[in-house]
Structure formats: C-alpha cells, structure tokens
Design an enzyme around this catalytic site. Structure first.
Site, mmCIF file in Angstrom:
data_model
loop_
_atom_site.group_PDB
_atom_site.id
_atom_site.type_symbol
_atom_site.label_atom_id
_atom_site.label_comp_id
_atom_site.label_asym_id
_atom_site.label_seq_id
_atom_site.Cartn_x
_atom_site.Cartn_y
_atom_site.Cartn_z
ATOM 1 N N SER A 130 55.961 45.013 40.220
ATOM 2 C CA SER A 130 54.651 45.060 40.879
ATOM 3 C C SER A 130 53.695 43.968 40.429
ATOM 4 C CB SER A 130 54.010 46.430 40.648
ATOM 5 O OG SER A 130 53.939 46.683 39.271
ATOM 6 N N THR A 156 49.616 47.537 39.324
ATOM 7 C CA THR A 156 48.952 46.317 38.849
ATOM 8 C C THR A 156 48.761 46.314 37.342
ATOM 9 O OG1 THR A 156 47.709 46.274 40.876
ATOM 10 C CG2 THR A 156 46.686 45.186 38.994
ATOM 11 N N THR A 198 48.663 41.112 40.277
ATOM 12 C CA THR A 198 49.561 42.041 40.966
ATOM 13 C C THR A 198 50.306 41.347 42.108
ATOM 14 O OG1 THR A 198 49.602 44.226 42.040
ATOM 15 C CG2 THR A 198 47.839 42.759 42.710
ATOM 16 N N ARG A 218 48.073 41.114 53.806
ATOM 17 C CA ARG A 218 47.251 42.143 53.173
ATOM 18 C C ARG A 218 46.809 41.692 51.765
ATOM 19 N NH1 ARG A 218 47.513 45.498 48.241
ATOM 20 N NH2 ARG A 218 46.487 47.457 48.713
ATOM 21 N N VAL A 219 45.551 41.912 51.471
ATOM 22 C CA VAL A 219 45.031 41.683 50.123
ATOM 23 C C VAL A 219 44.378 42.986 49.673
ATOM 24 C CG1 VAL A 219 43.298 40.432 48.776
ATOM 25 C CG2 VAL A 219 44.680 39.204 50.459
ATOM 26 N N GLY A 220 44.670 43.393 48.463
ATOM 27 C CA GLY A 220 44.109 44.644 47.956
ATOM 28 C C GLY A 220 42.857 44.408 47.135
ATOM 29 N N ASP A 221 42.604 45.311 46.215
ATOM 30 C CA ASP A 221 41.403 45.227 45.381
ATOM 31 C C ASP A 221 41.549 44.224 44.234
ATOM 32 O OD1 ASP A 221 43.425 47.055 44.351
ATOM 33 O OD2 ASP A 221 42.039 47.400 42.692
ATOM 34 N N THR A 246 43.420 50.288 39.151
ATOM 35 C CA THR A 246 44.768 50.248 39.697
ATOM 36 C C THR A 246 44.879 51.364 40.723
ATOM 37 O OG1 THR A 246 47.131 50.267 39.144
ATOM 38 C CG2 THR A 246 45.716 51.733 37.877
ATOM 39 N N GLY A 247 45.865 51.228 41.600
ATOM 40 C CA GLY A 247 46.032 52.260 42.618
ATOM 41 C C GLY A 247 45.848 51.694 44.007
ATOM 42 N N GLY A 306 44.544 49.948 46.678
ATOM 43 C CA GLY A 306 43.482 48.946 46.702
ATOM 44 C C GLY A 306 42.462 49.163 47.789
HETATM 45 N N1 ASP Z 1 45.641 47.957 43.356
HETATM 46 C C1 ASP Z 1 46.832 47.237 43.723
HETATM 47 C C2 ASP Z 1 46.776 46.928 45.177
HETATM 48 O O1 ASP Z 1 46.310 47.743 45.949
HETATM 49 C C3 ASP Z 1 48.087 47.940 43.447
HETATM 50 C C4 ASP Z 1 48.122 48.849 42.273
HETATM 51 O O2 ASP Z 1 47.325 48.775 41.382
HETATM 52 O O3 ASP Z 1 48.965 49.720 42.192
HETATM 53 O O4 ASP Z 1 47.270 45.894 45.566
#
Ligand code: ASP
Length: 329
Positions: free
Chosen positions: A84, A189, A207, A217-220, A240-241, A243
């Site tokens: 990841s 992440t 990440t 796609r771009v997350g947080d 984390t989690g 995004g």
């Molecule tokens: N937060 C990250 C994302 O959404 C992934 C993760 O932390 O598990 O890309």
C-alpha cells in the site's frame, strides 16, 4: 524479527513495562494516549515500527524532525513487501501504480505530489516541491517531469508479484465500479509525525492509495490538511483510512485545530472520527484513523473501527499500540 526493545504503554501517561520482542506482535497496548519527554516519532500501522527506526536514527543524533520523517517513510516506500506504499504498492483499476505523498514542517512549509508514476521515493519529490519550487503540489506527468529533472530514481511498478495479483483481480472483478473492500491489505498508508530535540514538529505521509481505485483518483494522503497537518504552535496529525471521508472533514487540520482549542490529541482524533461518522449514513467499510501529537509531547490516536494501530518511538523505546475505536467490524 530484529531484537529491539519493545515497551508497553500503561494507561494514560505511559507507565512502562518491557515486553520481550517475541511478544511484540501480540502487544495489545492499553494506552492509545500518553506523554513523552524529548524527541518522539509516531507512525500509522505496524509498518511504522521499521519506519520509526529510520526516523529515530536521525532524531537520536539531534537531527531535525523534517529530516527524520522523510528518512522514516522512505523505509516503507522501499519495502517491496508493502502493498500500500511505494514501489511494492498495488495499482489502480487500469494497472497503473499511482503514488501520493506529502511532507510538512511546523513552520507551515509543505510540499506534495499526487498521481505520480514510476518514481521510487515520492516523499523526496514532495520535499523538493517544498524546497525547490514556488508551489505546494505537483501532480501526474508534471510531477514526474519535475522528479526526473531533479534526478530522482525511477522504479518499475507494479512489481511482478503485484502485477499477477492485479491480473487475477481483473479477471474476477468485472464490475469495476464496485466499491473495493477496505482492509489492511489494500488500504494502509504510512503517516508519520515527529518532534525533534529542539521541539520542532514535522510530518510525512505516503501511499499508493486505495488498491484498484479509479485511474486518476487521489485520496487524502497528499492533501495538506486532510492526510497531514503540522503547526509548531499546536501540534501535528496524520490520517489513514478511506481518503474520501478524510478529505470531506479536512481531517488532519481538524485534529490540529481542535488541539488548538484545548482538546487533547486523543480527544481531537476522536472528534474528527465522530465528525466523519456523523456525516456518513453508510459506515460500511468506512475505516479512518488519526494519530496526533501536541507540542508538549502528548500523543493520542483514535479510529472508527477496531484494527488500527500505530508505532511509537521515543527515548524509552518503542511500542506498537492499538488505537481506541468506536465500533467493531
Ligand atoms: N488514506 C489512503 C487513501 O485513501 C489510504 C489509506 O490510508 O489506507 O488513499
């Protein structure tokens, strides 16, 4: 596992009892909050243990928190077994590994890259954006062009093993718009926050994002204020989690601003999670977790669901700590 001193943090203020390395993976630490004296580094998930060692090598020599977090997360980016983060990361639905990273120092300097392909250490590029450009964020082909111009190493991604997994996934998943499962395999992440001996704060987050996400796609994680926020006046937080949910509440900025208003790091992380819970009718698979550190050395963590842990390193040793959570899966 390498021999190292593991410590178990007792409730609230970190009363320490040493546990043997062989017990390390079974540690169910009682404290999701505590206070440390001197330099400290905290990272998300158990891959944070190795990353913290990288950071600690800098901090214990009196190095800066900024150098520490960069070196620390590079350990995870280079770990080919990590699915990841970095080179070993899983691709998106179209087979591209696209990397997101950001770095921030407590004086509010920050840099970020997103949707970056084929570069071994996105965190180095994020730092270069911060230090060598007028900008905060570069994405996609532009970020890659900058990375190459600056001489950063390339890497082939996905690696063979990951490519095989992806091809299998493609065969088995005809509905590409199905929400991917969120679990530790595909959604972890590394976010790292640290304070150095001078009391300065910094953080880094890197990440490959949500496995098999839509292309583009771009997350947080690379978004300053969502995946990471640091302010020497107050403290630092990283996330984390899922995004998308973290972005909606500007998660890490929320945590830092709550600490500014007097919340403890733990209470601030909890309130950010509760804000996410309140904003979403469907909480299925909606795991989010935060870790936070204030400028006095108090730290805390919270997650929506069970299963989130964080790694901690300070002068006393290191620990893998379970975050407190709101609900069971
Ligand atoms: N937060 C990250 C994302 O959404 C992934 C993760 O932390 O598990 O890309």
């Amino acid at each position: 596992m390498k021999r190292r001193q593991f410590i178990r943090f007792g409730a609230a203020v970190g009363a320490l009892s040493v546990v043997k390395p062989s017990q390390a993976t079974n540690i169910v630490a009682q404290s999701y909050q505590g206070k440390a004296k001197g330099p400290i580094v905290l990272s998300t998930w158990n891959h944070g243990l190795a990353a913290n060692e990288g950071a600690w090598a800098v901090l214990q020599k009196g190095g800066s928190a900024l150098d520490a977090v960069e070196k620390g997360v590079m350990v995870t980016e280079a770990d080919l077994t990590n699915r990841s983060v970095g080179v070993g990361g899983r691709p998106d639905r179209d087979g591209h590994v696209t990397l997101d990273a950001c770095i921030m120092s407590g004086d509010s300097r920050c840099g970020s890259v997103a949707f970056l392909e084929g570069i071994a250490h996105p965190i180095n590029v994020a730092r270069a954006v911060m230090e060598r450009t007028q900008h905060v964020m570069l994405v996609g082909a532009g970020a890659r062009k900058f990375a190459l111009e600056q001489g950063f190493a390339t890497a082939k991604m996905p690696i063979d093993e990951v490519k095989k997994d992806y091809e299998k996934w493609r065969k088995e998943n005809k509905d590409l718009f199905k929400k991917p499962d969120i679990n530790h395999e595909n959604h972890d992440t590394i976010g790292m926050i640290a304070m150095d001996a001078q009391g300065q704060l910094a953080g880094a987050c890197t990440t490959s994002g949500w496995a098999y996400k839509m292309h583009g796609r771009v997350g947080d994680s690379p978004i300053i204020g969502a995946g990471l926020f640091v302010d020497d006046e107050v403290g630092a937080a990283t996330a984390t989690g899922l995004g998308e949910a973290i972005v909606r509440v500007a998660g890490s900025h929320t945590v830092v601003e709550l600490m500014r208003q007097g919340y403890t790091p733990f209470d601030a992380c909890k309130e950010a999670c509760m804000r996410i819970v309140r904003k979403h009718k469907d909480l299925t698979g909606l795991q989010c977790g935060f870790i936070a550190l204030d400028k006095e050395g108090n730290y805390g963590a919270y997650s929506i669901y069970a299963g989130f842990n964080f790694a901690l390193r300070n002068n006393d040793g290191e620990a893998l700590v379970d975050a407190k959570f709101d609900r069971n899966w």
